[in-house]
Design a protein around this motif. Structure first.
Motif, PDB file in Angstrom:
ATOM      1  N   ASP A  94       0.854  -1.184   0.000  1.00 46.23           N
ATOM      2  CA  ASP A  94       0.000   0.000   0.000  1.00 46.23           C
ATOM      3  C   ASP A  94       0.891   1.236   0.000  1.00 46.23           C
ATOM      4  O   ASP A  94       0.922   2.003   0.957  1.00 46.23           O
ATOM      5  N   LYS A 187       0.998   4.692  -5.622  1.00 45.78           N
ATOM      6  CA  LYS A 187       0.077   5.155  -4.578  1.00 45.78           C
ATOM      7  C   LYS A 187      -0.153   6.665  -4.698  1.00 45.78           C
ATOM      8  O   LYS A 187      -1.286   7.144  -4.598  1.00 45.78           O
ATOM      9  N   ARG A 257       2.266  -6.882   1.736  1.00 51.49           N
ATOM     10  CA  ARG A 257       0.991  -7.337   2.295  1.00 51.49           C
ATOM     11  C   ARG A 257       0.520  -8.557   1.524  1.00 51.49           C
ATOM     12  O   ARG A 257       0.675  -8.612   0.312  1.00 51.49           O
ATOM     13  N   ARG A 263     -10.289  -3.330  -0.963  1.00 53.24           N
ATOM     14  CA  ARG A 263      -9.454  -2.192  -1.328  1.00 53.24           C
ATOM     15  C   ARG A 263      -8.353  -2.611  -2.293  1.00 53.24           C
ATOM     16  O   ARG A 263      -8.007  -1.885  -3.233  1.00 53.24           O
ATOM     17  N   TYR A 264      -7.790  -3.775  -2.058  1.00 56.18           N
ATOM     18  CA  TYR A 264      -6.747  -4.286  -2.934  1.00 56.18           C
ATOM     19  C   TYR A 264      -7.325  -4.669  -4.297  1.00 56.18           C
ATOM     20  O   TYR A 264      -6.702  -4.452  -5.337  1.00 56.18           O
ATOM     21  N   ARG A 265      -8.526  -5.219  -4.262  1.00 56.13           N
ATOM     22  CA  ARG A 265      -9.161  -5.553  -5.548  1.00 56.13           C
ATOM     23  C   ARG A 265      -9.367  -4.320  -6.405  1.00 56.13           C
ATOM     24  O   ARG A 265      -9.163  -4.340  -7.610  1.00 56.13           O
ATOM     25  N   ARG A 266      -9.784  -3.213  -5.752  1.00 50.79           N
ATOM     26  CA  ARG A 266      -9.961  -1.981  -6.517  1.00 50.79           C
ATOM     27  C   ARG A 266      -8.619  -1.520  -7.087  1.00 50.79           C
ATOM     28  O   ARG A 266      -8.550  -1.017  -8.200  1.00 50.79           O
TER      29      ARG A 266
ATOM     30  N   GLN B 224     -17.499  -2.000   0.296  1.00 47.33           N
ATOM     31  CA  GLN B 224     -16.116  -1.522   0.379  1.00 47.33           C
ATOM     32  C   GLN B 224     -15.542  -1.220  -0.996  1.00 47.33           C
ATOM     33  O   GLN B 224     -14.806  -0.246  -1.168  1.00 47.33           O
ATOM     34  N   GLU B 225     -15.862  -2.046  -1.975  1.00 49.73           N
ATOM     35  CA  GLU B 225     -15.343  -1.767  -3.324  1.00 49.73           C
ATOM     36  C   GLU B 225     -15.911  -0.435  -3.829  1.00 49.73           C
ATOM     37  O   GLU B 225     -15.199   0.370  -4.434  1.00 49.73           O
ATOM     38  N   TRP B 228     -13.910   2.404  -1.974  1.00 46.43           N
ATOM     39  CA  TRP B 228     -12.539   2.686  -2.418  1.00 46.43           C
ATOM     40  C   TRP B 228     -12.510   3.179  -3.845  1.00 46.43           C
ATOM     41  O   TRP B 228     -11.568   3.851  -4.261  1.00 46.43           O
ATOM     42  N   ASP B 229     -13.564   2.844  -4.582  1.00 42.90           N
ATOM     43  CA  ASP B 229     -13.666   3.350  -5.943  1.00 42.90           C
ATOM     44  C   ASP B 229     -14.009   4.842  -5.946  1.00 42.90           C
ATOM     45  O   ASP B 229     -13.873   5.510  -6.965  1.00 42.90           O
ATOM     46  N   ARG B 257      -7.132  -0.335   8.612  1.00 49.12           N
ATOM     47  CA  ARG B 257      -7.226  -1.490   7.715  1.00 49.12           C
ATOM     48  C   ARG B 257      -8.475  -2.279   8.065  1.00 49.12           C
ATOM     49  O   ARG B 257      -8.791  -2.427   9.242  1.00 49.12           O
ATOM     50  N   GLU B 259      -8.835  -5.463   6.836  1.00 47.43           N
ATOM     51  CA  GLU B 259      -8.484  -6.844   6.521  1.00 47.43           C
ATOM     52  C   GLU B 259      -8.553  -7.698   7.784  1.00 47.43           C
ATOM     53  O   GLU B 259      -8.542  -7.186   8.895  1.00 47.43           O
ATOM     54  N   ARG B 263      -1.963 -12.606   9.470  1.00 47.51           N
ATOM     55  CA  ARG B 263      -1.112 -11.740  10.257  1.00 47.51           C
ATOM     56  C   ARG B 263      -1.917 -10.957  11.304  1.00 47.51           C
ATOM     57  O   ARG B 263      -1.465 -10.745  12.428  1.00 47.51           O
TER      58      ARG B 263
END
Lengths: 293, 293
Positions: A94, A187, A257, A263-266, B224-225, B228-229, B257, B259, B263
């Motif tokens: 990120d 980023k 990560r 968020r990662y998918r976006r 969420q998508e 973030w979009d 975060r 997630e 971790r």
């Protein structure tokens, strides 16, 4: 590299006659937190592991010799129809990533038409370099592929891309040569995390034997929990393998990560959109995540 | 606060007679990225949403008036038997969190026996404060609960804990009063990310109607998508609600975060282990994640 059968008890959920799952393993530091428990034989599983560079794993997967493997983000986009994404797992950052570095002899804004050396080892980071240079800085260099040797690259080019462990090592060895971190550039340019790689399974395995795939997901989870529970040992192992300073490895394990939430998918879809704009992809592929179709 | 039926088409997978899922919603900025798409009516769903402070949602959940809700990490540990964790969703930070701040008039090392003001709004951050002060700094202050008013708190105490939006606002309003970020302290002390809250479902719903729970997971993903979009719109919405500077909100949305990978799970278990050491928990509860039992 030869495949090896790992120790570890057979998973209780596996039918006695089930063949082992064939896992690919990119032998880069950024994969260690995913495989550390598997490597140490600490996870119940019945798998074989094939280590290799991304290109070898991609080929083995396409030829049906691997069931589940990491693939670079661009590789997924180009073969999305043949595979499904393993949920909740990626190689991402990120922002700063520390291992995708563009070393440069002149300011990035002045690279138009100038020679820039790329690495052959990763199509995703090559596309990311193009996005940053062409769309963020507005220059169109003359790209050439070169072996990952910074001195040799910069002898004939104005900038040079290094990735993975090569980049981590070069940043230590050449502190006097300026570089930009392409994860941080991404980023700052887009606001998104950058997803460098995914894990995929062969679609026919996912359809024919969902229980096997559930086992794989559990194995990856357990292996990561083992790893983060023993972070100092994992750092020591990485230091021993690569000769990097412990604080560099420790910092790197914070930056990388392995999540793959919304968020990662976006971020990944944004990457595909830019790649399409540059002609690197014909279309933005759907993200086919196993269990969500 | 009254529950409101949200707009949005009925999910195609819902049986026509299925009752809407009753979702809890903590009205803090750190939840906005999870609920933004739901709030905007952009997600296919059939849910009702009840907004409220954590304590009200905890009570409503325990009394069976909510099906799925965020709960603080300590609350989960104390009621783990009654619920299952929604996979892949949490409120966490991997270090600095910006919204759990201990303001102090003297160095932390000198707080032994001194009065420290805590907030009543979050048991998890109170336990985190105890871990940092007692186990990292080796002091045992005299804790008291006080309303979240920094001037009043520090008039009678040597340190004061503020959380959530109160903390974000106080850091802006009182730049001259030193503070430590307890997320950063936790990371420096343990090496782990800190998990502040989870989403849980009533166990009986998860067992009786797994399809409903799958719908909820999809709704949270899609929401969420959407968020973030549309990060700039989400930041603007948060700025309008709280009166915080846009760069503070933007930074905060990077730190928080959502997630819940391996971790983060290890970080949560570590938190429970420290809480048990301090007598705040009788035992470290198992993490019962839906779909993994």
């Amino acid at each position: 590299m030869p495949a090896g059968r790992l120790p570890g008890r057979k998973a209780a959920t596996a039918a006695p006659e089930a063949p082992p799952i064939r896992l690919g393993y990119i032998d880069y530091l950024n994969c260690l937190p995913v495989y550390f428990g598997i490597e140490q034989g600490a996870v119940e599983l019945d798998v074989t592991v094939q280590k290799g560079p991304p290109s070898a794993l991609n080929r083995a997967f396409r030829e049906g010799r691997l069931d589940v493997t990491p693939v670079s983000s661009i590789e997924y986009a180009r073969h999305a129809a043949d595979c499904v994404i393993i949920p909740g797992l990626s190689i991402s950052a990120d922002g700063r990533v520390a291992s995708i570095l563009l070393f440069h002899r002149r300011p990035l804004e002045e690279l138009d038409g100038r020679p820039v050396a790329l690495t052959a080892s990763s199509a995703t980071s090559v596309v990311l370099t193009r996005i940053i240079l062409e769309l963020r800085y507005g220059v169109r260099p003359a790209y050439r592929v070169a072996p990952p040797d910074l001195d040799a690259m910069l002898a004939e080019h104005d900038a040079a891309l290094l990735i993975g462990d090569d980049a981590l090592l070069a940043a230590q060895a050449y502190p006097e040569i300026p570089h930009v971190d392409l994860g941080a550039e991404w980023k700052a340019f887009t606001g998104h995390p950058m997803v460098y790689a995914l894990w995929v399974a062969r679609r026919e395995l996912a359809e024919a034997d969902p229980a096997a795939l559930r086992r794989v997901v559990r194995v990856f989870h357990a292996s990561q929990e083992y790893a983060w529970d023993r972070r100092p040992e994992m750092v020591a192992e990485a230091v021993a393998r690569r000769g990097l300073p412990p604080d560099v490895v420790d910092d790197y394990f914070d930056l990388i990560r392995h999540e793959f939430g919304p968020r990662y998918r976006r971020g990944l879809v944004a990457f595909y959109e830019y790649a399409r704009r540059l002609g690197e992809l014909d279309a933005v592929p759907p993200l086919r995540v196993w269990g969500e179709e």
